[in-house]
Write an enzyme that holds these catalytic residues in place. Structure first.
Site, PDB file in Angstrom:
ATOM      1  N   CYS A 295      -3.637  34.457  -0.568  1.00 54.63           N
ATOM      2  CA  CYS A 295      -2.268  34.196  -1.023  1.00 54.63           C
ATOM      3  C   CYS A 295      -1.853  35.278  -2.006  1.00 54.63           C
ATOM      4  O   CYS A 295      -2.071  36.455  -1.748  1.00 54.63           O
ATOM      5  CB  CYS A 295      -2.091  32.777  -1.552  1.00 54.63           C
ATOM      6  SG  CYS A 295      -3.216  32.271  -2.862  1.00 54.63           S
ATOM      7  N   ARG A 296      -1.251  34.908  -3.140  1.00 52.77           N
ATOM      8  CA  ARG A 296      -0.625  35.907  -4.010  1.00 52.77           C
ATOM      9  C   ARG A 296      -1.625  36.768  -4.763  1.00 52.77           C
ATOM     10  O   ARG A 296      -1.401  37.952  -4.969  1.00 52.77           O
ATOM     11  CB  ARG A 296       0.297  35.200  -5.002  1.00 52.77           C
ATOM     12  CG  ARG A 296       1.506  34.585  -4.339  1.00 52.77           C
ATOM     13  CD  ARG A 296       2.257  33.656  -5.258  1.00 52.77           C
ATOM     14  NE  ARG A 296       3.442  33.115  -4.599  1.00 52.77           N
ATOM     15  CZ  ARG A 296       3.964  31.932  -4.872  1.00 52.77           C
ATOM     16  NH1 ARG A 296       3.404  31.162  -5.794  1.00 52.77           N
ATOM     17  NH2 ARG A 296       5.045  31.526  -4.225  1.00 52.77           N
TER      18      ARG A 296
END
Length: 225
Positions: free
Chosen positions: A180-181
């Site tokens: 993800c981020r």
């Protein structure tokens, strides 16, 4: 007199340095920088993603802009924000790692937020080798707009809040590497827990898109082919 003048100039210099530190002295402003590290966003989108009202989000963004950390562009009535440079993303990543290393409260807060899933992790280097060998599928569980702004080449986009309904789009026999981020993003942890509960083999990239970009590794943009 010269010594006094030099001392005053030195004080002004360090006060100028300190103004940058003051701009970072807010958890919500750091969160906004983390979101902007994924790509350009409007004030409305940032406020929603960070759980802020528009007035508060705008005030935080103005503080970051005054410090030179973010830049803007206007499109009609909309204002779009972006990081002022890659060095801002580097500063954010370094700040978090230094805080984790030297503040005992950070690992405790990190573990409470991310939770434990017992999943294995893979490094960026190992992931690239395993992708080239066709051994794993890469899954991006960020929101779709972040995926379009930039993603690991070949990654499949299924936002984590859609994963339960779209799990059949994933191959049953292949190991899935979720990202993800960044290193402190809970979305990958939630996704791995869901996949594991559904009987899939899932592991995590040991950091995320922020670190991938900073390592200057290849990045694709746009919708899946």
């Amino acid at each position: 007199m010269a010594g006094s003048t030099t001392a005053g100039a030195k004080a002004r210099l360090y006060d100028a340095f300190a103004s940058s530190g003051k701009a970072l002295a807010s958890g919500k402003r750091l969160e906004l920088l983390d979101l902007l590290a994924q790509g350009e966003r409007t004030v409305d989108a940032l406020a929603k993603a960070a759980g802020l009202n528009l007035t508060t989000a705008s005030a935080h963004l103005q503080t970051l802009k005054q410090a030179g950390f973010v830049a803007t562009r206007r499109e009609g009535v909309r204002i779009h924000y972006r990081l002022a440079g890659d060095d801002v993303a580097q500063l954010l990543a370094l700040l978090r790692k230094v805080a984790e290393r030297h503040q005992t409260a950070v690992p405790v807060a990190r573990d409470a937020y991310l939770g434990e899933d017992g999943a294995a992790e893979v490094s960026r280097e190992e992931l690239r080798v395993r992708v080239a060998a066709g051994e794993v599928m890469v899954l991006d569980v960020r929101p779709a707009d972040e995926y379009r702004a930039g993603h690991i080449p070949g990654a499949l986009s299924i936002p984590v809040d859609e994963l339960a309904d779209r799990i059949n789009e994933l191959p049953e026999e292949m190991e899935i590497v979720v990202y993800c981020r960044g290193e402190y993003c809970v979305l990958a942890y939630d996704a791995v827990r869901l996949l594991t509960d559904r009987g899939r083999r899932a592991i995590r990239l040991d950091d995320g898109m922020l670190e991938w970009r900073l390592a200057e590794l290849p990045v694709d943009s746009g919708d899946p082919a």
